[in-house]
Design an enzyme around this catalytic site. Sequence first.
Site, mmCIF file in Angstrom:
data_model
loop_
_atom_site.group_PDB
_atom_site.id
_atom_site.type_symbol
_atom_site.label_atom_id
_atom_site.label_comp_id
_atom_site.label_asym_id
_atom_site.label_seq_id
_atom_site.Cartn_x
_atom_site.Cartn_y
_atom_site.Cartn_z
ATOM 1 N N HIS A 132 33.055 14.721 -9.276
ATOM 2 C CA HIS A 132 33.586 15.659 -8.971
ATOM 3 C C HIS A 132 35.106 16.150 -9.044
ATOM 4 C CE1 HIS A 132 30.508 15.873 -12.257
ATOM 5 N NE2 HIS A 132 29.095 16.406 -11.024
ATOM 6 N N GLU B 85 28.967 14.175 -16.195
ATOM 7 C CA GLU B 85 27.857 13.980 -15.446
ATOM 8 C C GLU B 85 27.712 12.765 -14.744
ATOM 9 O OE1 GLU B 85 26.856 15.885 -13.306
ATOM 10 O OE2 GLU B 85 27.357 17.586 -13.876
ATOM 11 N N HIS C 261 27.662 12.324 -6.108
ATOM 12 C CA HIS C 261 28.007 12.678 -7.165
ATOM 13 C C HIS C 261 28.942 13.468 -6.799
ATOM 14 C CE1 HIS C 261 26.567 13.876 -11.128
ATOM 15 N NE2 HIS C 261 26.620 15.560 -10.726
ATOM 16 N N GLU C 262 28.571 14.926 -6.259
ATOM 17 C CA GLU C 262 29.520 15.743 -6.058
ATOM 18 C C GLU C 262 31.057 15.441 -5.951
ATOM 19 O OE1 GLU C 262 28.032 18.256 -7.456
ATOM 20 O OE2 GLU C 262 26.009 18.027 -7.832
#
Length: 322
Positions: A165, A246, A161-162
């Site tokens: 980003h 997100e 997930h990070e």
Amino acid sequence: MTISTATTDFVAAQRVNRRNTFLLLAILTLLAASIGYLVGWFLGADDRGPRLLSHGGVIGAALMASASIGWSLVSLAVSDKMVLGMASAKDIDKADAPQLFNVVEEMSIAAGVPMPRVMVLETDALNAFATGASVQRGTIVVTRGLLNTLSRDELQGVVAHEMAHIANLDTRYMVMVGVTVGLIALVCDMALRTLNWGGSAHNRSSSGNKKDSGGAAILIILLLVIAILAPLAAKAVQFAVSRQREYLADATSVQFTRNPNGLISALQKLADKAAPFPGVSHATQHLFIVNPVQDFTKDTPALLATHPDIEDRIARLRNLGS
């Protein structure tokens, strides 16, 4: 369990996400310039009353647009250092957390980006965030509590997930959006303060001409309304961008790992143990995978929500590929 991405065009979603972000930045910069024009228009009005084409307004708009762009560029150069310093994140070696480094290496290969810097926050709270103005300057930060609590699959989901980003350039865009929103709020606050003395000055200068006085009054009311509403609208846009990013990072995490269950399980644990901790603030709350300052539900007003409802995020992850 593996998941097919046949029904989810991640590349197209990322392309649309970046295009929409540039559009939002352009709109926010235009809003900032418009506020600058109104302030310059108001301050430049004389005893002849306000005029549609104002030399002071043009100067104000140019200053605001230049400040927005310039402030964004400066912030991009130092934002990662400032955020990491505020959070008190510490560098660690591979020997200190071999599983974490192994997962980060796997996800950097899956994302096709350089290996990011890896740091840890010494707190028992469960959370993580990414920062960096470019994929070459990416940093992934996880808490000690997260390292000690999550399984490898769960850790992989969070790291992916990070990494999303970083790969999607969310860290760069959110800095630019945040800077522009902050500038709009600052100038609007200055405008409201200016009205306290500027309004009475205009009233005195045009007291002998009802037409001029009426025009000045309309301008003051217009500036007052915009000065109050513009920061709220800009903040709502910032949080809307944050929420959409997100969702996209969750989906991109599944693209990298091919396993939604890891992130789903991690989010469930994070929802229970994502408590505030030293170093986190309202200025950095939007960076974390779950907000460490406050919880959000479907009933939370959009103006206040930096993150989507976790149950909604989990539901979307379960529906991917279905």
